[in-house]
Motif scaffolding. Sequence first.
Motif, mmCIF file in Angstrom:
data_model
loop_
_atom_site.group_PDB
_atom_site.id
_atom_site.type_symbol
_atom_site.label_atom_id
_atom_site.label_comp_id
_atom_site.label_asym_id
_atom_site.label_seq_id
_atom_site.Cartn_x
_atom_site.Cartn_y
_atom_site.Cartn_z
ATOM 1 N N HIS A 440 0.844 -1.190 0.000
ATOM 2 C CA HIS A 440 0.000 0.000 0.000
ATOM 3 C C HIS A 440 0.883 1.245 0.000
ATOM 4 O O HIS A 440 1.972 1.252 0.579
ATOM 5 C CB HIS A 440 -0.858 -0.048 1.286
ATOM 6 C CG HIS A 440 -1.743 1.130 1.518
ATOM 7 N ND1 HIS A 440 -3.078 1.150 1.172
ATOM 8 C CD2 HIS A 440 -1.508 2.331 2.105
ATOM 9 C CE1 HIS A 440 -3.624 2.296 1.527
ATOM 10 N NE2 HIS A 440 -2.686 3.040 2.098
ATOM 11 N N THR A 441 0.434 2.298 -0.652
ATOM 12 C CA THR A 441 1.101 3.584 -0.520
ATOM 13 C C THR A 441 0.069 4.698 -0.514
ATOM 14 O O THR A 441 -1.093 4.498 -0.902
ATOM 15 C CB THR A 441 2.148 3.813 -1.628
ATOM 16 O OG1 THR A 441 2.946 4.946 -1.289
ATOM 17 C CG2 THR A 441 1.495 4.055 -2.974
ATOM 18 N N VAL A 455 5.525 3.699 1.912
ATOM 19 C CA VAL A 455 4.944 2.405 1.515
ATOM 20 C C VAL A 455 4.673 1.610 2.784
ATOM 21 O O VAL A 455 5.547 1.493 3.651
ATOM 22 C CB VAL A 455 5.886 1.629 0.578
ATOM 23 C CG1 VAL A 455 5.316 0.243 0.255
ATOM 24 C CG2 VAL A 455 6.116 2.410 -0.711
ATOM 25 N N ASN A 467 -5.742 2.189 -2.792
ATOM 26 C CA ASN A 467 -4.302 2.434 -2.710
ATOM 27 C C ASN A 467 -3.479 1.153 -2.629
ATOM 28 O O ASN A 467 -2.265 1.205 -2.456
ATOM 29 C CB ASN A 467 -3.982 3.330 -1.506
ATOM 30 C CG ASN A 467 -4.352 4.783 -1.756
ATOM 31 O OD1 ASN A 467 -4.290 5.252 -2.893
ATOM 32 N ND2 ASN A 467 -4.756 5.484 -0.708
ATOM 33 N N TRP A 470 -1.594 -2.000 -7.951
ATOM 34 C CA TRP A 470 -0.344 -1.713 -8.659
ATOM 35 C C TRP A 470 -0.424 -2.260 -10.083
ATOM 36 O O TRP A 470 -0.925 -3.365 -10.298
ATOM 37 C CB TRP A 470 0.839 -2.360 -7.939
ATOM 38 C CG TRP A 470 0.988 -1.908 -6.510
ATOM 39 C CD1 TRP A 470 0.312 -2.384 -5.431
ATOM 40 C CD2 TRP A 470 1.842 -0.878 -6.034
ATOM 41 N NE1 TRP A 470 0.692 -1.730 -4.289
ATOM 42 C CE2 TRP A 470 1.645 -0.792 -4.616
ATOM 43 C CE3 TRP A 470 2.770 -0.022 -6.625
ATOM 44 C CZ2 TRP A 470 2.325 0.114 -3.825
ATOM 45 C CZ3 TRP A 470 3.455 0.878 -5.829
ATOM 46 C CH2 TRP A 470 3.231 0.952 -4.443
ATOM 47 N N HIS A 494 2.014 2.570 -9.128
ATOM 48 C CA HIS A 494 0.847 2.710 -8.260
ATOM 49 C C HIS A 494 -0.289 3.393 -9.028
ATOM 50 O O HIS A 494 -0.119 4.468 -9.599
ATOM 51 C CB HIS A 494 1.207 3.525 -7.014
ATOM 52 C CG HIS A 494 0.161 3.489 -5.954
ATOM 53 N ND1 HIS A 494 -0.499 4.623 -5.522
ATOM 54 C CD2 HIS A 494 -0.368 2.450 -5.260
ATOM 55 C CE1 HIS A 494 -1.366 4.293 -4.581
ATOM 56 N NE2 HIS A 494 -1.306 2.987 -4.410
ATOM 57 N N CYS A 520 7.712 4.964 -2.546
ATOM 58 C CA CYS A 520 7.074 5.053 -3.859
ATOM 59 C C CYS A 520 7.519 6.365 -4.471
ATOM 60 O O CYS A 520 7.226 7.449 -3.941
ATOM 61 C CB CYS A 520 5.554 4.997 -3.729
ATOM 62 S SG CYS A 520 4.735 4.576 -5.282
#
Length: 765
Positions: A440-441, A455, A467, A470, A494, A520
């Motif tokens: 997740h970011t 991240v 979120n 990817w 992302h 990220c």
Amino acid sequence: MAKEQCTTQWNKTGDTSTLRNRKIFPTSEETLQAPSTSLSKDKLSQTAGHSSEDDTQSSNGAQFSSRGNPSKDPPSRVLLMLLVGLSFSTRLYKITEPPHVCWDETHFGKMGSYYINRTFFFDVHPPLGKMLIGLAGYMTGYDGTFPFIKPGDKYEHHNYWGMRGFCAVLGSCLPIFAYLIVLDLSQSQTAALITATLLIFDTGSITISQYILLDPILLFFIMAAVLSMVKFNQQRYRPFTASWWLWLVLTGVNLAGALGVKFVGLFVILLVGLNTVSDLWRILGDLSLSLVEIAKHFLARVVGLILLPLFLYVTIFAIHFVVLNKSGPGDGFFSSAFQSRLIGNNLHNASMPEYLAFGSTITIKNLRIAGGYLHSHWHLYPEGVGAKQQQVTAYLHKDYNNLWLVQRPDESESQSGTPDLVRHGDVIRLEHKETTRNLHTHLHEAPLTKKHFQVTGYGINGTGDKNDLWQVEVCGGHKGDLVKVLRSKVRFLHRATGCVLYSSGKTLPKWGWEQVEVTCSPYLKETPSSQWNIEDHINPRLPNISLSVLKPHFLEILLESHIVMIRGNSGLKPKDNEMNSKPWHWPINYQGLRFSGVNDTEYRVYLLGNPVVWWINLASLGLYPIMAAVAAIALKRGFSLGQKRIEHSHVLMRKGGLMLLGWLLHYAPFYMMGRVLYYHHYFPAMLFSSMLTGITFDILLKSSDLLIRQPYCDWMQRLGQMVLLFSVLYSFYLFHPLSYGMKGPLAHEPGSAMAHLKWMDSWEF
């Protein structure tokens, strides 16, 4: 009369090179008014601008024998044997004490064990030193089973004395080499004896030689290279003879040895290189030599000092890779292809599905050297560091927490039938296998790289938010291209923010377990830090293929290993409570290094140079430029000097200058290094400063006749030599417990036997 002397000298030696060179290289000494003028002219014309040439042919009237070596002041065998006995006895005394791991023995002893067990590991230094330590242990009965976990661990029944003894023997050679170098350069037994005395009775040199470390091995090769270079310079009147080739080859061999132990061996390579350039410049100016002969000299040095060391250096790595053929703790620092050659690694002779698919369990490795595996664990980011969610890092070692599940964006893969393959442009969700949180970011800033995004691991059992999505991109690929395991370079873009998954290479603090930061990056340029490959791939519903075709060739693994070592060196940072120092500390002996023991009940060893020795060396570094400047001005202005004074001036400026250059090359670069530095890094430079001290103080004492007439000046010389010897010996007597071990109260505690010896508050014994 001057002409008559010169003609006589030429007739005796049968060597016309001095006369030829005198025509080619006129010097300032042409203006001197003395019978010695022609002799000094010969000498200066031979050596002008060449700091390591032998100066004795004409300056002291010595004749060259048929072997081309100076006959003045040959080394005394009795004296040499005495020095050998003192050097070996001071280093081998109490070699088995303390019977536990001391300081960096925990690293280099362990690496010696790895060679015996043929287990691959990673280190920031080239492999020769560790290979020799392992060989010494193997030859003396050590079986490679001691774990070397931490300093203070008892050796018990394990045979460790062979590895310590090997290092001590090499360390014992250093005063002998220094004695021979100074004797050949200065043609003075006194200067050579001063140098040997300083090194034999230096507590720091003793301590650094008595343990399982790389330093005595490195110092041995550095001094052997300098000695070989000096001996080779003496053979210049007998080019292409057996002895000329011998010393040329030995110089090259020792240069390869120095570089093969540590990269600081480059400094002695630079010293020899500058000496060689000066030598070739002199040869180019000798009009008696044809261009063919000059080319032969040039090619001989290319072969002996470039090609031979390079071949030996590469051979060291070839042996290293052949011996260490089993998987070990260093695997994760290297690429997947590199790991596939290691027996026991999960990639060695492995088979796995060729193409990535939904539902697969994978590990993801960053393509940056030492970039690490994508990793997560149960720990959260601390307060004040972005969102307080689960940490995502890059980890350099194999670990169960490196495993991730490749899932569809909205649902899990069906458990029946053939799974769908992942293609360029597909959107995926990466679920951490152990914690079930998604990669997740979001727009919170990263912990260390503030312009990047944090991240994290988010959600539970596959549930999360937008979120977590990817997009897979195959570098250089097109929409629909399949993702090949190990071979495809992949980026993870992302979907929500447009940033790309990135390994910064920066080490997180303690709260991040000193693992590598993953961010990220909003900067979409393709770099190794933003490129990844699929390494492990588990999917029982796909056919497997063999990975043996992916093994790299030798030059690829040689290049990769050097990139990893260089980046590892630059990334060395001091650990909490770990002793480190600054370069200006070293010449003044400001702070030592604790090898063993921290309290009054433990066997304590403290690395600290003999204060008298180190401060005499420091004084000589300040005194030498003054003396050299005075000598240079006197010669330049044509002062009427005696023959001996001219001799001393030439030795001081040229031979002393060579030692000063060696000191500068091994000391000054540390001011430009960004890595963590320690006290022991100064010891190569200390050897050169000790040799400079021998030359400087010898000439200083011999210059006493400028102030005092005979025979009082001779008495002054003897008195100065005795005071110097007594001061060094008495200081050694006082401080020898630092090297050989001590117990009882610490220096700052009441009743300590060492309390009166804490001359500087920064000393911590």
